[in-house]
Design a protein around this motif. Structure first.
Motif, PDB file in Angstrom:
ATOM      1  N   GLN B 224       0.832  -1.200   0.000  1.00  0.00           N
ATOM      2  CA  GLN B 224       0.000   0.000   0.000  1.00  0.00           C
ATOM      3  C   GLN B 224       0.873   1.260   0.000  1.00  0.00           C
ATOM      4  OE1 GLN B 224      -3.352  -0.245  -0.307  1.00  0.00           O
ATOM      5  NE2 GLN B 224      -2.898  -2.438  -0.501  1.00  0.00           N
ATOM      6  N   PRO B 225       0.326   2.355  -0.516  1.00  0.00           N
ATOM      7  CA  PRO B 225       1.066   3.620  -0.474  1.00  0.00           C
ATOM      8  C   PRO B 225       1.483   3.952   0.964  1.00  0.00           C
ATOM      9  CG  PRO B 225      -0.910   3.852  -1.806  1.00  0.00           C
ATOM     10  CD  PRO B 225      -0.991   2.504  -1.163  1.00  0.00           C
ATOM     11  N   GLY B 226       2.695   4.458   1.116  1.00  0.00           N
ATOM     12  CA  GLY B 226       3.176   4.869   2.432  1.00  0.00           C
ATOM     13  C   GLY B 226       3.965   3.814   3.181  1.00  0.00           C
ATOM     14  N   MET B 227       3.879   2.573   2.697  1.00  0.00           N
ATOM     15  CA  MET B 227       4.599   1.500   3.394  1.00  0.00           C
ATOM     16  C   MET B 227       6.109   1.663   3.271  1.00  0.00           C
ATOM     17  SD  MET B 227       2.761  -2.174   2.711  1.00  0.00           S
ATOM     18  CE  MET B 227       1.269  -2.661   3.589  1.00  0.00           C
ATOM     19  N   HIS B 228       6.800   1.197   4.304  1.00  0.00           N
ATOM     20  CA  HIS B 228       8.251   1.017   4.234  1.00  0.00           C
ATOM     21  C   HIS B 228       8.541  -0.474   4.269  1.00  0.00           C
ATOM     22  CE1 HIS B 228      12.530   1.314   4.784  1.00  0.00           C
ATOM     23  NE2 HIS B 228      12.479   0.760   5.976  1.00  0.00           N
ATOM     24  N   LEU B 229       9.268  -0.955   3.259  1.00  0.00           N
ATOM     25  CA  LEU B 229       9.645  -2.368   3.205  1.00  0.00           C
ATOM     26  C   LEU B 229      11.096  -2.518   3.641  1.00  0.00           C
ATOM     27  CD1 LEU B 229       7.025  -2.252   1.587  1.00  0.00           C
ATOM     28  CD2 LEU B 229       8.005  -3.921  -0.011  1.00  0.00           C
ATOM     29  N   ASN B 230      11.280  -3.275   4.712  1.00  0.00           N
ATOM     30  CA  ASN B 230      12.606  -3.542   5.266  1.00  0.00           C
ATOM     31  C   ASN B 230      12.962  -4.976   4.851  1.00  0.00           C
ATOM     32  OD1 ASN B 230      14.875  -3.421   7.065  1.00  0.00           O
ATOM     33  ND2 ASN B 230      13.633  -4.351   8.692  1.00  0.00           N
ATOM     34  N   GLY B 288      15.391  11.118   1.529  1.00  0.00           N
ATOM     35  CA  GLY B 288      14.881   9.817   1.927  1.00  0.00           C
ATOM     36  C   GLY B 288      13.423   9.745   1.507  1.00  0.00           C
ATOM     37  N   ARG B 289      12.525   9.521   2.469  1.00  0.00           N
ATOM     38  CA  ARG B 289      11.093   9.612   2.169  1.00  0.00           C
ATOM     39  C   ARG B 289      10.738  11.069   1.949  1.00  0.00           C
ATOM     40  NH1 ARG B 289       6.254   7.019   2.836  1.00  0.00           N
ATOM     41  NH2 ARG B 289       7.416   5.120   3.340  1.00  0.00           N
ATOM     42  N   GLN B 290       9.988  11.364   0.874  1.00  0.00           N
ATOM     43  CA  GLN B 290       9.589  12.743   0.608  1.00  0.00           C
ATOM     44  C   GLN B 290       8.107  12.971   0.841  1.00  0.00           C
ATOM     45  OE1 GLN B 290      11.768  12.671  -3.318  1.00  0.00           O
ATOM     46  NE2 GLN B 290      12.255  14.779  -2.736  1.00  0.00           N
ATOM     47  N   HIS B 291       7.292  11.921   0.629  1.00  0.00           N
ATOM     48  CA  HIS B 291       5.844  12.077   0.750  1.00  0.00           C
ATOM     49  C   HIS B 291       5.285  10.953   1.601  1.00  0.00           C
ATOM     50  CE1 HIS B 291       6.297  14.988  -2.460  1.00  0.00           C
ATOM     51  NE2 HIS B 291       6.924  14.071  -3.168  1.00  0.00           N
ATOM     52  N   GLU B 292       4.192  11.235   2.267  1.00  0.00           N
ATOM     53  CA  GLU B 292       3.519  10.210   3.080  1.00  0.00           C
ATOM     54  C   GLU B 292       3.156   8.990   2.243  1.00  0.00           C
ATOM     55  OE1 GLU B 292       2.288  10.174   6.698  1.00  0.00           O
ATOM     56  OE2 GLU B 292       4.203  11.229   6.484  1.00  0.00           O
ATOM     57  N   ASP B 293       2.879   9.209   0.962  1.00  0.00           N
ATOM     58  CA  ASP B 293       2.436   8.097   0.106  1.00  0.00           C
ATOM     59  C   ASP B 293       3.580   7.320  -0.551  1.00  0.00           C
ATOM     60  OD1 ASP B 293      -0.135   8.523   0.679  1.00  0.00           O
ATOM     61  OD2 ASP B 293      -0.736   9.271  -1.319  1.00  0.00           O
ATOM     62  N   ASP B 294       4.806   7.792  -0.393  1.00  0.00           N
ATOM     63  CA  ASP B 294       5.931   7.064  -1.008  1.00  0.00           C
ATOM     64  C   ASP B 294       5.971   5.620  -0.494  1.00  0.00           C
ATOM     65  OD1 ASP B 294       6.847   9.313  -2.330  1.00  0.00           O
ATOM     66  OD2 ASP B 294       8.515   9.703  -0.941  1.00  0.00           O
ATOM     67  N   ILE B 295       6.270   4.727  -1.405  1.00  0.00           N
ATOM     68  CA  ILE B 295       6.661   3.369  -0.983  1.00  0.00           C
ATOM     69  C   ILE B 295       8.185   3.358  -0.931  1.00  0.00           C
ATOM     70  CG2 ILE B 295       6.699   0.916  -1.604  1.00  0.00           C
ATOM     71  CD1 ILE B 295       4.090   1.530  -3.243  1.00  0.00           C
ATOM     72  N   THR B 296       8.719   3.064   0.249  1.00  0.00           N
ATOM     73  CA  THR B 296      10.180   3.011   0.371  1.00  0.00           C
ATOM     74  C   THR B 296      10.612   1.568   0.610  1.00  0.00           C
ATOM     75  OG1 THR B 296       9.961   3.545   2.723  1.00  0.00           O
ATOM     76  CG2 THR B 296      10.481   5.367   1.243  1.00  0.00           C
ATOM     77  N   VAL B 297      11.750   1.214   0.004  1.00  0.00           N
ATOM     78  CA  VAL B 297      12.323  -0.132   0.189  1.00  0.00           C
ATOM     79  C   VAL B 297      13.759   0.018   0.661  1.00  0.00           C
ATOM     80  CG1 VAL B 297      13.054  -2.269  -0.955  1.00  0.00           C
ATOM     81  CG2 VAL B 297      10.890  -1.190  -1.608  1.00  0.00           C
ATOM     82  N   PHE B 298      14.068  -0.569   1.816  1.00  0.00           N
ATOM     83  CA  PHE B 298      15.469  -0.748   2.187  1.00  0.00           C
ATOM     84  C   PHE B 298      15.855  -2.155   1.737  1.00  0.00           C
ATOM     85  CE2 PHE B 298      18.633  -1.832   5.739  1.00  0.00           C
ATOM     86  CZ  PHE B 298      19.714  -1.485   4.944  1.00  0.00           C
ATOM     87  N   ASP B 299      16.621  -2.198   0.640  1.00  0.00           N
ATOM     88  CA  ASP B 299      17.042  -3.470   0.046  1.00  0.00           C
ATOM     89  C   ASP B 299      18.331  -3.905   0.750  1.00  0.00           C
ATOM     90  OD1 ASP B 299      17.616  -5.607  -1.552  1.00  0.00           O
ATOM     91  OD2 ASP B 299      17.921  -4.450  -3.397  1.00  0.00           O
TER      92      ASP B 299
END
Lengths: 365, 365
Positions: B224-230, B288-299
């Protein structure tokens, strides 16, 4: 013995010394040469790579991994030529042996003494293939930590009867002569005032110098037909010992060509300069020395397979002689997925109460 | 303390456990995050290389070196997913720290427990930069050895209040729940019957699975939008956890791009797929994250610098707490050029009489 003892065998320097004293240096070297010949003969069994080197202004630090289907091995070793001025050996090493099926470490070992042993044994393995059988006189240039091991190995295992010594540090030669006089009575020892003098009349020329420089320890003019050059000291980019003009006139043998082209005497030569790998000669797939007049060069740099062999050889002997200690290098787990359980006291009470402000900053960042 | 003590500090697994118990896991992790931030912020100080990996049918064995002007460090680590079926941990590790000026080893350390600590701390370092500040719920998929460390770190250091757990091995989840109930009272724990269920409503999705396969633990539809995937578990060629379709829709952050392109989730993507290295965000040079809706992934794949930091951090703490043991890994020499002298008894008698036929073949080759 389970697959996973949770403890690792440790071979300390003290234990390695005791092992050599109990077995005798000659017998230990003889067995190591044989073990090296066996492993080099099954060359295709190994996953080989040039070692990983980190260079600094003062020296080099290296990791040397190698593996076959049964084991993964690596050595850490440094080379810092100015260390002796600080009272520190220029070369220090240690390494480990792992089971390939589980990745579990089974041995952690000192490799400073062991590296000196395997380097001398590798030189003998090469010289057996490359030097004239009639060789009786060896020049030994560079009289530091490795020199006694080379001298003893060539005298006891190859029939050298006369040694011609030279080092720019006269005290190093004093030390070598003192050690050889007690250990090799009956061998003729000549102290020389230059490398050129040492090389005169030698059948084998062994160079084991430490300086990190493109040095010319042995010039083309010094080299006579029939000589075998055992060039041990040149072993990283910018650290060589031979006049490059020797190489086109010689047959050059190496351990593992991809690494030797980076680190060996042949770093001076074009990428397609012809060399023969020792294993090819061992297996009879390539010729070694063909004529009495051939000039042969063993461009030795030290290859990880030699440490693999030495680790397994010393491990087996040390086990027989009960010289291994257990080392708590791995967690002992009832449930292999419960690493966290290590941290829990037997009563399963909380080990980590929610932090209070008082100790929140107790650990400096 | 001299430059060359001849002995090396040893941090055993037992001592590392005592250290965590004395300091407290939260405080130890907090300090480790801070130390990592400091070292990642001086990125250009380090000589970096992708780790050296030896792959077998059963797993992988790796050497991870890194150096700055003061120290050279390396870790050995394996990954053998089937080990737990044999009662053996899937990941075991140890490593060492050397002085760069002399090459002398100063610390040999267990790194199995320490790797779990530094991996969790690195995930926290990334999530501080990338996850929404309002994050309260974390999915935790893969409930093996690393899972408690991730859970505790995210709860204690980032304010996670609710954990959603899933593993294909129900016993692993049992173990995790048991450990969390004693260690994290007050945290809401939800056992889920699938990865999809675990991800529902999560702010942060942490994947720490062990299988060596290109798995799809998390599909594009779950995200979903906003998630951070670790994404921690995918860390070698052919071992990934995320649906590749997630990546083009996300901002992807890595430790060291040259290694991550070989080993990370981004092995599925073209060589020029845009990624940001964490140090760039730490130093404010990249967003790093710029928007609440960004999906970020730490690969996350695990980089040698994390072990360098952990080795130095644990070494300093263990010294303060007097938990180091001396290890006879190096020769103690009066004359640094007289390695051979180690073998000589004090009376300087011959240690190696000329071999007789009787013991010439005493040592099996």
């Amino acid at each position: 013995m389970t697959n996973y003892p949770g403890q690792v065998d440790f071979l300390s320097t003290d234990a390695a010394v005791l092992l050599v004293q109990r077995i005798g240096l000659t017998e230990l070297l003889r067995g190591l040469v044989s073990a090296l010949e066996q492993d080099f003969s099954r060359w295709e069994d190994f996953d080989k790579t040039a070692r990983l080197a980190h260079h600094t202004p003062d020296g080099v630090m290296e990791l040397m991994p190698v593996a076959d289907a049964s084991h993964f091995a690596f050595k850490y070793v440094n080379g810092h030529p100015k260390n002796p001025q600080l009272g520190i050996p220029s070369i220090m090493a240690f390494g480990a042996l792992m089971r390939a099926d589980t990745g579990a470490p089974i041995l952690l070992s000192e490799l400073t003494l062991t590296t000196a042993l395997r380097t001398a044994a590798t030189s003998v393995m090469a010289a057996k293939l490359l030097a004239r059988r009639s060789s009786r006189t060896m020049a030994l240039i560079g009289n530091g930590s490795q020199s006694e091991f080379q001298a003893l190995a060539f005298v006891r295992l190859l029939g050298i009867q006369s040694l011609r010594l030279y080092d720019i540090d006269a005290a190093a030669t004093d030390k070598l002569i003192h050690n050889l006089q007690t250990q090799l009575p009956g061998v003729q020892i000549q102290r020389c005032s230059s490398a050129a003098e040492a090389v005169q009349g030698a059948d084998i020329v062994t160079t084991v110098t430490a300086d990190k420089a493109n040095a010319t320890i042995v010039s083309r003019a010094m080299v006579q037909p029939g000589m075998h050059l055992n060039a041990v000291g040149g072993d990283c980019p910018g650290k060589t010992e031979l006049d490059a003009a020797i190489l086109p006139d010689a047959k050059v043998f190496v351990e593992f060509a991809p690494q030797s082209r980076i680190e060996g005497e042949i770093q001076h030569m074009p990428e397609d300069f012809a060399v023969t790998e020792l294993w090819q000669v061992l297996r009879g797939e390539q010729a070694g020395r063909q004529h009495e007049d051939d000039i042969t060069v063993f461009d030795s740099v030290g290859f990880a397979l030699e440490d693999y062999t030495a680790l397994r050889y010393m491990h087996a002997l040390a086990r027989q002689h009960q010289l291994l200690q257990p080392l708590a290098l791995l967690p002992q787990l009832d449930n292999p997925k419960n690493l966290f359980g290590l941290l829990l006291p037997p009563t399963a009470q909380r080990i980590d109460p929610a932090p209070t402000e008082a100790h929140r900053h107790a650990i400096p960042a």
